[in-house]
Scaffold this motif. Structure first.
Motif, short mmCIF file in Angstrom:
data_model
loop_
_atom_site.label_atom_id
_atom_site.label_comp_id
_atom_site.label_asym_id
_atom_site.label_seq_id
_atom_site.Cartn_x
_atom_site.Cartn_y
_atom_site.Cartn_z
N VAL A 141 38.03 6.05 70.34
CA VAL A 141 38.25 7.53 70.45
C VAL A 141 39.29 7.88 71.75
O VAL A 141 39.33 6.96 72.62
CB VAL A 141 37.17 8.39 70.69
N LYS A 142 39.92 8.81 71.40
CA LYS A 142 40.82 9.48 72.48
C LYS A 142 39.84 10.06 73.61
O LYS A 142 38.73 10.27 73.12
CB LYS A 142 41.66 10.48 72.00
N PRO A 143 40.12 10.13 74.67
CA PRO A 143 41.02 9.62 75.45
C PRO A 143 41.38 7.99 75.93
O PRO A 143 42.22 7.64 76.86
CB PRO A 143 41.28 10.46 76.72
N ASP A 144 40.67 7.27 75.27
CA ASP A 144 40.64 5.94 75.47
C ASP A 144 41.99 5.24 75.10
O ASP A 144 42.52 5.72 74.16
CB ASP A 144 39.78 4.99 74.81
N LYS A 145 42.78 4.65 76.00
CA LYS A 145 44.24 4.23 75.61
C LYS A 145 44.34 3.43 74.54
O LYS A 145 45.52 3.20 73.99
CB LYS A 145 44.98 3.58 76.94
N GLU A 146 43.16 2.62 74.17
CA GLU A 146 43.27 1.54 73.06
C GLU A 146 43.83 2.16 71.88
O GLU A 146 44.26 1.72 70.81
CB GLU A 146 41.96 0.88 72.93
N ILE A 147 43.28 3.52 71.47
CA ILE A 147 43.54 3.87 70.15
C ILE A 147 44.84 4.74 70.33
O ILE A 147 45.74 4.62 69.10
CB ILE A 147 42.44 5.33 69.96
N TYR A 148 45.42 5.03 71.41
CA TYR A 148 47.12 5.45 71.11
C TYR A 148 48.08 4.03 71.12
O TYR A 148 48.70 4.18 70.53
CB TYR A 148 47.33 5.96 72.66
N GLU A 149 47.39 2.99 71.67
CA GLU A 149 48.03 1.70 71.71
C GLU A 149 48.10 1.37 70.30
O GLU A 149 49.17 0.55 69.69
CB GLU A 149 47.47 0.67 72.67
N LEU A 150 46.98 1.40 69.60
CA LEU A 150 46.75 0.78 68.18
C LEU A 150 47.73 1.59 67.19
O LEU A 150 48.46 1.20 66.57
CB LEU A 150 45.40 1.39 67.62
N LEU A 151 48.13 3.29 67.32
CA LEU A 151 49.00 3.84 66.63
C LEU A 151 50.44 3.30 66.96
O LEU A 151 51.25 3.07 66.25
CB LEU A 151 48.86 5.27 66.92
N LEU A 152 50.62 2.98 68.15
CA LEU A 152 52.04 2.82 68.57
C LEU A 152 52.27 1.22 67.89
O LEU A 152 53.35 1.11 67.47
CB LEU A 152 52.22 2.42 70.08
N ASN A 153 51.43 0.26 68.04
CA ASN A 153 51.67 -1.10 67.42
C ASN A 153 51.51 -1.23 65.89
O ASN A 153 52.63 -1.75 65.18
CB ASN A 153 50.68 -1.99 68.03
N ARG A 154 50.82 -0.43 65.33
CA ARG A 154 50.59 -0.29 63.86
C ARG A 154 51.93 0.17 63.15
O ARG A 154 52.51 -0.34 62.22
CB ARG A 154 49.37 0.41 63.40
N TYR A 155 52.46 1.21 63.88
CA TYR A 155 53.67 1.92 63.16
C TYR A 155 54.68 1.66 63.87
O TYR A 155 55.88 2.05 63.80
CB TYR A 155 53.36 3.37 63.28
N LYS A 156 54.91 0.83 64.91
CA LYS A 156 56.26 0.25 65.44
C LYS A 156 56.78 1.58 66.18
O LYS A 156 57.83 1.77 65.99
CB LYS A 156 57.07 -0.55 64.53
N VAL A 157 55.91 2.14 66.69
CA VAL A 157 56.46 3.51 67.58
C VAL A 157 56.59 3.23 69.10
O VAL A 157 55.55 2.78 69.75
CB VAL A 157 55.47 4.68 67.23
N ASP A 158 57.47 3.87 69.80
CA ASP A 158 57.70 3.83 71.22
C ASP A 158 57.22 5.19 71.85
O ASP A 158 57.69 6.16 71.54
CB ASP A 158 59.17 3.73 71.44
N ALA A 159 56.26 4.92 72.65
CA ALA A 159 55.65 6.25 73.65
C ALA A 159 56.86 7.11 73.94
O ALA A 159 56.66 8.35 73.96
CB ALA A 159 54.48 5.73 74.47
N LYS A 160 57.95 6.57 74.61
CA LYS A 160 58.78 7.15 75.25
C LYS A 160 59.71 7.88 74.16
O LYS A 160 60.38 8.83 74.76
CB LYS A 160 59.65 6.36 76.32
N GLU A 161 59.56 7.86 73.19
CA GLU A 161 60.42 8.48 72.16
C GLU A 161 59.46 9.34 71.31
O GLU A 161 59.86 9.75 70.03
CB GLU A 161 61.03 7.34 71.22
N SER A 162 58.07 9.76 71.88
CA SER A 162 57.09 10.31 70.92
C SER A 162 56.71 11.48 71.77
O SER A 162 56.34 11.49 72.67
CB SER A 162 56.05 9.38 70.60
N LEU A 163 56.53 12.53 70.83
CA LEU A 163 55.71 13.80 71.33
C LEU A 163 54.40 13.80 70.93
O LEU A 163 54.11 13.47 69.62
CB LEU A 163 56.52 15.10 70.68
N PHE A 164 53.61 13.94 71.57
CA PHE A 164 52.14 14.04 71.13
C PHE A 164 51.50 15.47 71.48
O PHE A 164 51.50 16.17 72.41
CB PHE A 164 51.16 13.08 72.03
N ILE A 165 50.96 15.97 70.55
CA ILE A 165 50.46 17.37 70.53
C ILE A 165 48.74 17.21 70.37
O ILE A 165 48.37 16.94 69.27
CB ILE A 165 50.94 18.27 69.32
#
Length: 201
Positions: A141-165
């Motif tokens: 679950v959020k706010p555990d960083k693992e779930i954010y990292e899972l999304l970034l890795n699964r969809y090849k997304v860079d956090a620095k190029e992303s807006l989170f709402i």
């Protein structure tokens, strides 16, 4: 600041109006007792366990054993869960299609794997998202960083190029630490205006 290429949405409080009060307003005649029940019995912390993958059936039975005086009211929490859905937040969901033309859109939500299919099938706006990560399906679950990292890795997304709402401050702070740009949704925030200020709409 990096150029934004991806926008990641929480669901409850951002795209969907979800509130247990919608159900329990019709159950408790005494509103102070309802407030006690939701703050001390069927708490947000208890619900988060199910968002993390705990069985709704087991969680309900365990809580009924601890609080038999609220047996029926506890049973209703997931049995009548759909009554907690007020609908989609149209002022935000109508932004998805114009945003989709310019950005990759994703969902990252703390939600039970047992209840999420209900809302997914009821609201067509979910189809505007390229990918969705649901906490109950991933057992994190959020706010555990693992779930954010899972999304970034699964969809090849860079956090620095992303807006989170998100409407939860702890989730926003975790995202900021990882390099996301963020919008913290609350009653004073109008998403369209904030996106326009950022030059994203």
């Amino acid at each position: 600041m990096s150029i934004i290429k991806n926008i990641i949405f929480d669901f409850g409080g951002v795209l969907i109006d979800w509130n247990p009060v919608y159900l329990y307003n019709n159950v408790f005649s005494d509103k102070s007792e309802m407030a006690f029940f939701l703050s001390s019995i069927c708490t947000s912390e208890w619900n988060l366990r199910q968002d993390a993958g705990c069985s709704l059936y087991i969680a309900t039975k365990e809580l009924q054993t601890k609080h038999p005086e609220y047996n029926n009211e506890i049973e209703m929490f997931y049995k009548d869960w759909e009554s907690m859905i007020g609908g989609e937040i149209f002022e935000n969901t109508t932004l998805l299609k114009p945003l989709k033309a310019k950005y990759r859109l994703f969902g990252l939500s703390n939600w039970s794997a047992e209840t999420f299919p209900i809302v997914y099938n009821n609201f067509s706006f979910f189809r505007d998202l390229e990918g969705i990560v649901i906490s109950g399906q991933e057992k994190m679950v959020k706010p555990d960083k693992e779930i954010y990292e899972l999304l970034l890795n699964r969809y090849k997304v860079d956090a620095k190029e992303s807006l989170f709402i998100d409407d939860n401050l702890n989730n926003i702070l975790a995202a900021k630490e990882m390099g996301f740009s963020t919008i913290h949704m609350n009653e004073n925030v109008h998403l369209k205006e904030d996106l326009e200020k950022m030059g994203l709409l």
